[in-house]
Design a protein around this motif. Structure first.
Motif, PDB file in Angstrom:
ATOM      1  N   PRO A   1      34.076  37.813  43.293  1.00  0.00           N
ATOM      2  CA  PRO A   1      32.967  38.406  42.532  1.00  0.00           C
ATOM      3  C   PRO A   1      33.316  38.585  41.049  1.00  0.00           C
ATOM      4  O   PRO A   1      34.472  38.817  40.693  1.00  0.00           O
ATOM      5  CB  PRO A   1      32.777  39.775  43.192  1.00  0.00           C
ATOM      6  CG  PRO A   1      33.480  39.702  44.496  1.00  0.00           C
ATOM      7  CD  PRO A   1      34.562  38.682  44.340  1.00  0.00           C
ATOM      8  N   TYR A   2      32.302  38.476  40.213  1.00  0.00           N
ATOM      9  CA  TYR A   2      32.480  38.800  38.805  1.00  0.00           C
ATOM     10  C   TYR A   2      32.669  40.306  38.673  1.00  0.00           C
ATOM     11  O   TYR A   2      32.384  41.067  39.600  1.00  0.00           O
ATOM     12  CB  TYR A   2      31.282  38.305  37.981  1.00  0.00           C
ATOM     13  CG  TYR A   2      31.362  36.827  37.736  1.00  0.00           C
ATOM     14  CD1 TYR A   2      32.062  36.321  36.651  1.00  0.00           C
ATOM     15  CD2 TYR A   2      30.784  35.922  38.621  1.00  0.00           C
ATOM     16  CE1 TYR A   2      32.171  34.952  36.442  1.00  0.00           C
ATOM     17  CE2 TYR A   2      30.886  34.558  38.421  1.00  0.00           C
ATOM     18  CZ  TYR A   2      31.585  34.082  37.330  1.00  0.00           C
ATOM     19  OH  TYR A   2      31.715  32.737  37.127  1.00  0.00           O
ATOM     20  N   TYR A   3      33.170  40.731  37.529  1.00  0.00           N
ATOM     21  CA  TYR A   3      33.563  42.123  37.338  1.00  0.00           C
ATOM     22  C   TYR A   3      32.482  43.118  37.757  1.00  0.00           C
ATOM     23  O   TYR A   3      32.748  44.049  38.505  1.00  0.00           O
ATOM     24  CB  TYR A   3      33.976  42.380  35.885  1.00  0.00           C
ATOM     25  CG  TYR A   3      34.372  43.808  35.663  1.00  0.00           C
ATOM     26  CD1 TYR A   3      35.603  44.270  36.115  1.00  0.00           C
ATOM     27  CD2 TYR A   3      33.511  44.709  35.051  1.00  0.00           C
ATOM     28  CE1 TYR A   3      35.967  45.593  35.948  1.00  0.00           C
ATOM     29  CE2 TYR A   3      33.859  46.031  34.881  1.00  0.00           C
ATOM     30  CZ  TYR A   3      35.093  46.468  35.326  1.00  0.00           C
ATOM     31  OH  TYR A   3      35.444  47.776  35.170  1.00  0.00           O
TER      32      TYR A   3
ATOM     33  N   PHE B   1      41.215  36.180  38.288  1.00  0.00           N
ATOM     34  CA  PHE B   1      40.524  36.316  37.017  1.00  0.00           C
ATOM     35  C   PHE B   1      39.067  36.584  37.335  1.00  0.00           C
ATOM     36  O   PHE B   1      38.409  35.771  37.967  1.00  0.00           O
ATOM     37  CB  PHE B   1      40.677  35.021  36.195  1.00  0.00           C
ATOM     38  CG  PHE B   1      39.992  35.063  34.856  1.00  0.00           C
ATOM     39  CD1 PHE B   1      40.423  35.935  33.876  1.00  0.00           C
ATOM     40  CD2 PHE B   1      38.929  34.224  34.598  1.00  0.00           C
ATOM     41  CE1 PHE B   1      39.793  35.972  32.635  1.00  0.00           C
ATOM     42  CE2 PHE B   1      38.287  34.251  33.362  1.00  0.00           C
ATOM     43  CZ  PHE B   1      38.723  35.131  32.373  1.00  0.00           C
ATOM     44  N   ASN B   2      38.578  37.763  36.952  1.00  0.00           N
ATOM     45  CA  ASN B   2      37.156  38.056  37.190  1.00  0.00           C
ATOM     46  C   ASN B   2      36.526  38.640  35.922  1.00  0.00           C
ATOM     47  O   ASN B   2      36.479  39.835  35.724  1.00  0.00           O
ATOM     48  CB  ASN B   2      36.932  38.930  38.425  1.00  0.00           C
ATOM     49  CG  ASN B   2      37.586  40.282  38.350  1.00  0.00           C
ATOM     50  OD1 ASN B   2      38.583  40.469  37.674  1.00  0.00           O
ATOM     51  ND2 ASN B   2      37.038  41.239  39.063  1.00  0.00           N
ATOM     52  N   PRO B   3      36.043  37.731  35.054  1.00  0.00           N
ATOM     53  CA  PRO B   3      35.415  38.156  33.803  1.00  0.00           C
ATOM     54  C   PRO B   3      34.038  38.771  34.047  1.00  0.00           C
ATOM     55  O   PRO B   3      33.536  38.779  35.177  1.00  0.00           O
ATOM     56  CB  PRO B   3      35.287  36.846  33.024  1.00  0.00           C
ATOM     57  CG  PRO B   3      35.136  35.814  34.085  1.00  0.00           C
ATOM     58  CD  PRO B   3      35.994  36.289  35.235  1.00  0.00           C
TER      59      PRO B   3
ATOM     60  N   SER C   1      29.814  33.608  33.202  1.00  0.00           N
ATOM     61  CA  SER C   1      29.807  32.721  34.366  1.00  0.00           C
ATOM     62  C   SER C   1      29.538  31.251  34.044  1.00  0.00           C
ATOM     63  O   SER C   1      30.085  30.385  34.732  1.00  0.00           O
ATOM     64  CB  SER C   1      28.833  33.223  35.426  1.00  0.00           C
ATOM     65  OG  SER C   1      27.513  33.211  34.951  1.00  0.00           O
ATOM     66  N   PRO C   2      28.745  30.905  33.015  1.00  0.00           N
ATOM     67  CA  PRO C   2      28.551  29.477  32.730  1.00  0.00           C
ATOM     68  C   PRO C   2      29.829  28.758  32.268  1.00  0.00           C
ATOM     69  O   PRO C   2      29.942  27.548  32.396  1.00  0.00           O
ATOM     70  CB  PRO C   2      27.505  29.473  31.611  1.00  0.00           C
ATOM     71  CG  PRO C   2      26.805  30.777  31.711  1.00  0.00           C
ATOM     72  CD  PRO C   2      27.838  31.755  32.208  1.00  0.00           C
ATOM     73  N   ILE C   3      30.792  29.516  31.746  1.00  0.00           N
ATOM     74  CA  ILE C   3      32.000  28.857  31.212  1.00  0.00           C
ATOM     75  C   ILE C   3      33.297  29.303  31.872  1.00  0.00           C
ATOM     76  O   ILE C   3      34.303  28.598  31.782  1.00  0.00           O
ATOM     77  CB  ILE C   3      32.115  29.054  29.678  1.00  0.00           C
ATOM     78  CG1 ILE C   3      32.164  30.530  29.313  1.00  0.00           C
ATOM     79  CG2 ILE C   3      30.975  28.334  28.968  1.00  0.00           C
ATOM     80  CD1 ILE C   3      32.502  30.807  27.867  1.00  0.00           C
ATOM     81  N   LEU C   4      33.301  30.464  32.545  1.00  0.00           N
ATOM     82  CA  LEU C   4      34.525  30.988  33.150  1.00  0.00           C
ATOM     83  C   LEU C   4      34.274  31.392  34.596  1.00  0.00           C
ATOM     84  O   LEU C   4      33.616  32.410  34.850  1.00  0.00           O
ATOM     85  CB  LEU C   4      35.036  32.211  32.372  1.00  0.00           C
ATOM     86  CG  LEU C   4      35.476  31.990  30.938  1.00  0.00           C
ATOM     87  CD1 LEU C   4      35.750  33.339  30.271  1.00  0.00           C
ATOM     88  CD2 LEU C   4      36.704  31.105  30.876  1.00  0.00           C
TER      89      LEU C   4
END
Length: 171
Positions: free
Chosen positions: A12-14, A96-98, A103-106
């Motif tokens: 999951p993202y942050y 790594f969860n920015p 999301s389009p680049i990382l």
């Protein structure tokens, strides 16, 4: 040590981590407490025990220095083989969860870090997610490793670059 490694996977993202269930929250608390105990423990053998309890795969005759930080969310993605030396103040990161806006680049992901037999990770080095350190490889002090390091190779710098190969010196 068995050579079956966890596969890279999306996480999951942050912002989405705030929705964790109770089991995930308890795992994070356990990993953080044991990681903090290992971080400042003056006894090498206990540092290794604490990291193993967190899920880090650690072989025989391994040295882990004081003040080393191993990923606090996914320690089970760290594989350290026999006769490895990881010196003081090193970091091993496997996830790594920015923020979701990136999301389009990382991509948010977790990838195993594998440190093969006889490798040396010198003081204050950082190993990033998905890196494989080769057999008897040396990571010089203060290096940031973002790509695989071949067997019998010395790397240094930020980002770490190959300095020399030395297999012929060890035969």
């Amino acid at each position: 040590m068995e050579q079956v490694f966890k596969n890279e996977k999306e996480i999951p993202y942050y912002e989405d981590t705030q929705k964790r269930n109770i089991g995930q929250k308890l795992k994070k608390i356990k990993n953080t407490l044991l990681g903090n105990m290992a971080y400042s423990c003056p006894v090498k053998k206990l540092r290794i025990i604490f990291h193993r309890w967190r899920g880090v795969h650690i072989g025989k005759e391994v040295y882990i220095g004081i003040h080393c930080f191993f990923d606090n969310l996914y320690p089970e993605y760290i594989y350290i083989f026999d006769n490895v030396s990881i010196n003081a103040d090193c970091m091993i990161l496997v996830h790594f969860n920015p923020m979701k806006r990136f999301s389009p680049i990382l991509p948010a992901h977790v990838s195993p870090v594998i440190i093969n037999e006889g490798a040396i990770i010198a003081v204050r080095s950082t190993i990033l997610p998905g890196v494989k350190i080769g057999k008897n490889a040396i990571v010089s002090a203060g290096s940031v490793v973002e790509k695989d390091v071949p067997d019998y190779t010395l790397v240094q710098g930020n980002p770490a670059k190959k300095v020399t190969e030395f297999k012929y010196l060890m035969e």
